[in-house]
Write an enzyme that holds these catalytic residues in place. Structure first.
Site, PDB file in Angstrom:
ATOM      1  N   ASN A   1       0.872  -1.181   0.000  1.00 22.78           N
ATOM      2  CA  ASN A   1       0.000   0.000   0.000  1.00 22.78           C
ATOM      3  C   ASN A   1       0.906   1.227   0.000  1.00 22.78           C
ATOM      4  O   ASN A   1       1.464   1.593   1.030  1.00 22.78           O
ATOM      5  CB  ASN A   1      -0.892  -0.018   1.258  1.00 22.78           C
ATOM      6  CG  ASN A   1      -1.731   1.242   1.380  1.00 22.78           C
ATOM      7  OD1 ASN A   1      -1.887   1.990   0.404  1.00 22.78           O
ATOM      8  ND2 ASN A   1      -2.279   1.485   2.564  1.00 22.78           N
TER       9      ASN A   1
ATOM     10  N   LYS B   1       0.091   4.244  -0.437  1.00 24.42           N
ATOM     11  CA  LYS B   1      -0.583   5.469   0.057  1.00 24.42           C
ATOM     12  C   LYS B   1      -0.310   6.616  -0.920  1.00 24.42           C
ATOM     13  O   LYS B   1      -0.269   6.378  -2.128  1.00 24.42           O
ATOM     14  CB  LYS B   1      -0.116   5.792   1.480  1.00 24.42           C
ATOM     15  CG  LYS B   1      -0.189   4.575   2.399  1.00 24.42           C
ATOM     16  CD  LYS B   1       0.026   4.888   3.844  1.00 24.42           C
ATOM     17  CE  LYS B   1       0.052   3.582   4.632  1.00 24.42           C
ATOM     18  NZ  LYS B   1       0.080   3.792   6.069  1.00 24.42           N
TER      19      LYS B   1
ATOM     20  N   HIS C   1      -9.582   1.261   4.946  1.00 23.72           N
ATOM     21  CA  HIS C   1      -8.288   1.453   5.623  1.00 23.72           C
ATOM     22  C   HIS C   1      -8.482   2.428   6.785  1.00 23.72           C
ATOM     23  O   HIS C   1      -9.261   3.375   6.683  1.00 23.72           O
ATOM     24  CB  HIS C   1      -7.257   1.990   4.621  1.00 23.72           C
ATOM     25  CG  HIS C   1      -5.865   1.982   5.164  1.00 23.72           C
ATOM     26  ND1 HIS C   1      -5.399   2.956   6.004  1.00 23.72           N
ATOM     27  CD2 HIS C   1      -4.849   1.091   5.013  1.00 23.72           C
ATOM     28  CE1 HIS C   1      -4.151   2.672   6.341  1.00 23.72           C
ATOM     29  NE2 HIS C   1      -3.788   1.540   5.747  1.00 23.72           N
TER      30      HIS C   1
ATOM     31  N   GLU D   1      -6.789   4.832   7.796  1.00 25.79           N
ATOM     32  CA  GLU D   1      -6.564   6.249   7.455  1.00 25.79           C
ATOM     33  C   GLU D   1      -7.805   6.841   6.786  1.00 25.79           C
ATOM     34  O   GLU D   1      -8.131   8.013   6.982  1.00 25.79           O
ATOM     35  CB  GLU D   1      -5.324   6.384   6.557  1.00 25.79           C
ATOM     36  CG  GLU D   1      -4.048   6.228   7.371  1.00 25.79           C
ATOM     37  CD  GLU D   1      -2.845   5.748   6.590  1.00 25.79           C
ATOM     38  OE1 GLU D   1      -2.872   5.770   5.344  1.00 25.79           O
ATOM     39  OE2 GLU D   1      -1.866   5.302   7.226  1.00 25.79           O
TER      40      GLU D   1
ATOM     41  N   GLU E   1      -5.572  -4.924  10.752  1.00 28.37           N
ATOM     42  CA  GLU E   1      -4.564  -3.884  10.946  1.00 28.37           C
ATOM     43  C   GLU E   1      -4.865  -3.129  12.236  1.00 28.37           C
ATOM     44  O   GLU E   1      -5.663  -2.180  12.232  1.00 28.37           O
ATOM     45  CB  GLU E   1      -4.598  -2.899   9.770  1.00 28.37           C
ATOM     46  CG  GLU E   1      -4.319  -3.525   8.436  1.00 28.37           C
ATOM     47  CD  GLU E   1      -3.687  -2.516   7.491  1.00 28.37           C
ATOM     48  OE1 GLU E   1      -2.560  -2.772   7.037  1.00 28.37           O
ATOM     49  OE2 GLU E   1      -4.292  -1.466   7.223  1.00 28.37           O
TER      50      GLU E   1
ATOM     51  N   GLY F   1       2.136   2.357  10.860  1.00 26.71           N
ATOM     52  CA  GLY F   1       3.081   3.464  10.704  1.00 26.71           C
ATOM     53  C   GLY F   1       3.775   3.859  12.000  1.00 26.71           C
ATOM     54  O   GLY F   1       4.396   4.916  12.080  1.00 26.71           O
TER      55      GLY F   1
ATOM     56  N   SER G   1       3.207  -2.063  10.577  1.00 28.26           N
ATOM     57  CA  SER G   1       4.662  -2.086  10.786  1.00 28.26           C
ATOM     58  C   SER G   1       5.300  -3.422  10.398  1.00 28.26           C
ATOM     59  O   SER G   1       6.197  -3.904  11.094  1.00 28.26           O
ATOM     60  CB  SER G   1       5.004  -1.681  12.218  1.00 28.26           C
ATOM     61  OG  SER G   1       4.555  -0.353  12.458  1.00 28.26           O
TER      62      SER G   1
HETATM   63  C1  PEP Z   1      -0.916   0.278   6.153  1.00 29.19           C
HETATM   64  O1  PEP Z   1      -0.988   1.456   5.917  1.00 29.19           O
HETATM   65  O2  PEP Z   1      -1.771  -0.500   5.725  1.00 29.19           O
HETATM   66  C2  PEP Z   1       0.229  -0.177   6.943  1.00 29.19           C
HETATM   67  C3  PEP Z   1       0.168  -1.383   7.439  1.00 29.19           C
HETATM   68  O3  PEP Z   1       1.239   0.705   7.137  1.00 29.19           O
HETATM   69  P1  PEP Z   1       2.682   0.387   7.839  1.00 29.19           P
HETATM   70  O4  PEP Z   1       3.164  -0.891   7.230  1.00 29.19           O
HETATM   71  O5  PEP Z   1       3.530   1.556   7.475  1.00 29.19           O
HETATM   72  O6  PEP Z   1       2.418   0.262   9.282  1.00 29.19           O
END
Ligand code: PEP
Length: 251
Positions: A9, A11, A96, A98, A168, A174, A214
């Site tokens: 992803n 973003k 998601h 976000e 998630e 992040g 992460s």
């Molecule tokens: C995500 O945005 O779906 C995500 C898992 O981000 P990160 O891997 O940076 O935590």
């Protein structure tokens, strides 16, 4: 057997030029044919160029990061699912955290988006997860079950086996603070049990559950060893081609 699925992803990162360079490189670094399924979810603006570039050797698939639930109309700035299907997208990330937090996306909207993705013969990657506060209060299971129930209201039993759920935990996205493989496995197992209750044991056995939050080259293999972790959804560590190549070649 559920095929491992690794999703990048990006973003709001990587221009068209940068995305094309990445796609060319990652195609060379894939594990042997068919071992894992790899999906890139770039910004909308890169989808066309990437779909052309990947069409010659479609070992890497394309996904979008969002879509609107309506087919078309006066929705300035939005993209409908059929537009994505036309660009050879096979997956669409829906719900998601976000989108939920920054753009106030609701469970109801997520539900309509999932229906639109299926109606256009693509696969939703349906993101769910609890906040740190909800986990601390012992509400993880309750939150996950509510998100599943609300988001999948319109899904026919016949589509359930194709679904991809991305667990998630919001506190892990992040932040560099990933869930332990044991914490992730516990929730993944609960998600699969929910599918047994609401769809069928067969659907539950076929749908894939990704972990996201992460994920790094160094923690992918240990996460992937857990029986209910079928893949990973990767944000930050998918931006660097070397790091994503290591994740894809985790075995
Ligand atoms: C995500 O945005 O779906 C995500 C898992 O981000 P990160 O891997 O940076 O935590």
């Amino acid at each position: 057997m559920r095929k491992p699925l690794i999703v990048a992803n990006w973003k709001m990162n990587h221009t068209v030029k940068e995305g094309l360079k990445f796609a060319t490189r990652i195609q060379k670094d894939l594990p042997s044919e068919g071992q894992v399924e790899v999906v890139l979810c770039p910004p909308f603006t890169s989808l066309y160029s990437l779909s052309v570039a990947l069409s010659e050797k479609p070992t890497v698939k394309l996904g979008a990061q969002n879509c609107h639930w309506e087919e078309k109309g006066a929705f300035t700035g939005e993209i409908g699912a059929a537009f994505l299907k036309e660009l050879n997208c096979e997956y669409v990330i829906v719900g998601h955290s976000e989108r939920r937090q920054l753009f106030h996306e609701t469970d109801k909207e997520v539900c309509k988006k999932i229906a639109a993705v299926f109606a256009n013969e693509m696969t939703p990657i349906f993101c769910i997860g609890e906040t740190e506060d909800q986990r601390d209060k012992g509400k993880t299971a309750e939150v996950i079950e509510r998100q599943l129930g609300e988001g999948l209201k319109e899904v026919f039993a016949s589509s359930a086996p194709a679904l991809v759920i991305a667990y998630e935990p919001v506190w892990a996205i992040g932040t560099g603070k990933n869930a332990t493989p044991e914490q992730a496995q516990e929730v993944h197992e609960a998600i699969r049990r929910w599918f047994v209750r609401h769809f069928t044991a067969s659907a539950a056995g076929q749908m894939r559950i990704l972990y996201g939050g992460s994920v790094k080259p160094d923690n992918t293999a240990v996460l992937m060893k857990k029986p209910d972790i079928d893949g990973v959804l990767v944000g930050g560590a998918s931006l660097e081609v070397d790091s994503f190549a290591r994740i894809v070649n985790y075995t």
